[in-house]
Design a protein around this motif. Structure first.
Motif: not given
Ligand code: CTP
Length: 402
Positions: A275-279, A281-283, A307-312, A326-330, A340-342, A344-346
């Motif tokens: 369960v990937m609840s971490a926020a 950092s995308d960059y 940054n790499p996407d851990v969930l993906y 996964g979590f999504a913050l929209e 879409k995230k569901l 895309k990230k399998n």
């Molecule tokens: N996530 C992750 N690695 C990242 C960014 C996000 O593993 N670099 C994971 C988060 O832990 C969460 C999910 O992806 O479970 C969705 O995160 P969210 O911030 O909603 O979306 P992003 O994938 O970052 O896309 P965007 O910010 O463009 O909405």
């Protein structure tokens, strides 16, 4: 096993009632919230004041509070439904017989009949009473109702005789319940990975790019998985939380997204559920400075790289049978983007956070979410504590994704 559990202790009129004070202490020490209900006869052996002080909750024994001029009604149904677990200890032969026949002539029995949770009973009586076919029949009948018998122990009895019948020692009652709960736990033998908190991406040795995530949701998820019997690995970014030590919990502290990816990837292969609840950092700053940046210039432009996407990444290596949440913050087109995230990230499930809702999101103790299994399987949850949300998420995984 007992941390956070709501336990109702029913005490009946036996000399062993004095041991209920130790029992309350042990249950409270194990992290449970304890409320005590007495049979009227139990008050001859132990005082409500003692038990109220130890349990830190009022102690009840009658349907109506006779001292109260308004005749306050003690709600047996509410109390029965409040409990996650009811324990009747000591349970006299009289009480066993009334439990078996469905009598509700005392408040305690009304609560017992209303309780929907597992009920444990620890008999206490003299050896011949314990052996008597009537008692045995009552015990069997209670077991057929699903109640759980904590057998009495051998030793000296109040009558001066010696034999089987005395209430199990409080430590043994606790150990019995813990072992029983762990046998029943739905995630027993399962391994769960949770990631939580923010990541901090260094700008220089003293500054970073980060976010306001507290890690509370992730900790609630880890604690819930533990309570359900799982072995839990919590990979967590910088946080201010107090995390209690547990034999089945491993905490892996990380700072950056790349460290989080490394830790989660190393663990994921052995996990049943992640369960990937971490926020995350995308960059991150492209080129962190080796020394503290001086304010020599009027402007400072930071170049950030993705940054790499851990969930993906975990979704790409997910095996059959593994479950990935996964979590999504929209902030706009929330459901559409979450679906879409569901894909895309399998993932098998996306927990959609609604940060604009009151009391929801970063730092709060409550959250309002939707569980999205597919575009047409969406399960909304109203504003709840993060603990309750965590419980709902695992209930959903167990009910729909197993
Ligand atoms: N996530 C992750 N690695 C990242 C960014 C996000 O593993 N670099 C994971 C988060 O832990 C969460 C999910 O992806 O479970 C969705 O995160 P969210 O911030 O909603 O979306 P992003 O994938 O970052 O896309 P965007 O910010 O463009 O909405």
């Amino acid at each position: 096993m007992l941390r956070g559990k709501k336990i109702l202790l029913g005490v009946t009129g036996s000399i062993a009632a004095y041991k209920s004070t130790y029992l309350v202490r042990l249950l409270v020490k194990a992290g449970a919230e304890v409320k005590v209900v007495l049979s009227p006869a139990a008050r001859d052996f132990v005082t409500p004041l003692t038990l109220a002080t130890l349990s830190k909750n009022p102690v009840l024994w009658e349907y109506f509070d006779k001292e109260d001029e308004q005749g306050k009604w003690n709600h047996h149904v509410q109390l029965g439904l409040w409990a996650d677990l009811m324990l009747i200890a000591p349970a006299t032969s009289h009480t066993l017989s009334k439990m078996a026949s469905g009598s509700a002539d005392t408040f305690l029995l009304g609560v017992y009949l209303s309780a929907k949770c597992p009920v444990y009973f620890a008999p206490a009586m003299d050896l011949d009473m314990y052996k008597h076919p009537a008692t045995r029949e009552n015990i069997e009948k209670l077991q057929s109702f699903g109640n759980i018998w904590i057998p009495s122990e051998e030793g000296e009895l109040a009558s001066g005789l010696s034999g089987e019948g005395r209430m199990a020692e409080p430590e043994n009652i606790l150990a019995f319940i813990q072992a029983h709960l762990s046998d029943q736990a739905p995630l027993r033998g399962k391994k769960v990975l949770v990631n939580a908190g923010p990541t901090y991406e260094p700008i220089d040795p003293v500054r970073f790019v980060g976010n306001h995530s507290s890690g509370k949701m992730g900790l609630a998820l880890a604690e819930t998985a533990l309570a359900l019997g799982a072995e839990v690995h919590l990979v967590i970014g910088p946080h201010q939380l107090e995390i209690a030590e547990e034999a089945r919990l491993t905490v892996v502290p990380v700072q950056t997204a790349r460290e989080m990816l490394e830790a989660c990837t190393a663990l994921f292969d052995q996990m049943d559920i992640a369960v990937m609840s971490a926020a995350v950092s995308d960059y991150r700053p492209a080129d962190p400075a080796g020394q503290k940046i001086k304010k020599d210039t009027d402007e400072l432009v930071l170049k950030l790289v993705k940054n790499p996407d851990v969930l993906y990444s975990l979704g790409q290596v997910k095996r059959k049978g593994q479950r990935l949440v996964g979590f999504a913050l929209e902030t706009e087109n929330a459901v559409e983007n979450a679906v879409k995230k569901l894909h895309k990230k399998n993932c098998d499930l996306i927990v959609l956070n609604m940060p604009s809702e009151k009391g929801s999101g970063f730092g709060h103790d409550t959250n309002e979410v939707r569980l999205i299994q597919s575009a047409d399987k969406i399960y909304p949850l109203t504003l709840k504590s993060k603990k309750e949300i965590a419980r709902e998420i695992f209930t959903y995984i167990l009910d729909h994704l197993s």
